[in-house]
Design a protein around this motif. Structure first.
Motif: not given
Length: 289
Positions: A132-149
């Motif tokens: 599949p055509q993969i943009g590297m920005s799509d693979l980076l962990i986002k803030e929503a993936d992290l714990p709230a703190d």
């Protein structure tokens, strides 16, 4: 005396260099040991040749026999020191490479002038039609993936200095590093988690994971059971001691490959959280279409 002096110099230099080189590369240590063995063999061969002719002159009465010098034990002691030093390195273990990673964290988020991960090349190579055509920005962990703190993640383009030796060996094409911590401006001694996303030529991303086993399974490091992610995955607990430190420290590493992309997650700092690192790696793997 000249041969004993040569032994002393060679042994002393080897003893000084073997420990710091161990932190750089096991190949450097191997090369140093082989070089010392070659130099030692030359000195030994020359001293044996000289001893033979000296004994022959003594037998002919040309020179007077003098008892064995006490300096005979100097090279023996040097050899012993080298063996003990190398044994201590193996037992204590080198400080893991992640120990200095805190210095790679940018003080501020990457400036707009830095190429965005979204503009990086897509999956390429002969397998491009299947992958599949993969943009590297799509693979980076986002803030929503992290714990709230946790603070918002920061990323930066991987420069050549950030590339590990095996990454260069397998032809890394482009990569990004991302950092996560509870402190928006982490300092030395803070717990920091990191993600590296690197694009490789076809087939080399999974080879990079295989090379991790060769790199991180040495010494007292522990090979862990990796999460079931990607095409190839590995996990390790790295145990070591910084020069001058009184206690061991440890870090966790998880790496995996998918298509022509290699990802590495690791911890730096006190009280590393393997469960969180594993959770982030699983979330990252799920971002592949």
């Amino acid at each position: 005396m000249s041969y004993i002096g040569a032994y002393m110099v060679a042994g002393f230099v080897t003893t000084l260099l073997v420990y710091p080189l161990f932190f750089i590369s096991s190949w450097a240590v191997t090369g140093l040991v082989l070089l010392f063995a070659l130099v030692g063999s030359c000195i030994l061969g020359r001293s044996m040749h000289n001893a033979y002719h000296t004994a022959d002159r003594i037998n002919k009465g040309e020179v007077e026999f003098i008892r064995k010098s006490r300096l005979f034990w100097v090279p023996v002691c040097i050899y012993g020191m080298i063996i003990i030093t190398m044994a201590a390195i193996v037992i204590i273990g080198p400080a893991p490479f992640v120990a200095g990673l805190i210095g790679d964290i940018p003080e501020n988020p990457a400036p707009l002038a830095t190429p965005s991960p979204a503009t990086t090349p897509q999956a390429s190579g002969s397998a491009a039609s299947d992958a599949p055509q993969i943009g590297m920005s799509d693979l980076l962990i986002k803030e929503a993936d992290l714990p709230a703190d946790y603070a918002p993640p920061r990323y930066q383009l991987m420069m050549d200095k950030n590339m590990l030796p095996n990454m260069k060996k397998y032809g890394a094409q482009m990569g990004f590093m991302e950092f996560f911590s509870t402190d928006p401006n982490p300092s030395e001694g803070s717990l920091v988690l990191s993600q590296r996303v690197v694009m490789f030529p076809e087939g080399n991303a999974t080879k990079m994971v295989d090379s991790d086993y060769e790199t991180y399974s040495i010494g007292r490091n522990e090979v862990l059971t990796p999460p079931a992610i990607g095409e190839n995955a590995a996990a390790f607990k790295l145990v070591g001691r910084d020069p001058g430190a009184a206690e061991d420290h440890y870090h966790y590493v998880i790496s995996f490959s998918n298509y022509n992309v290699y990802e590495m997650f690791l911890t730096v700092g006190p009280d590393p959280d393997y469960a969180l690192l594993e959770d982030l790696a699983v979330k990252a793997a799920a971002k592949f279409p």
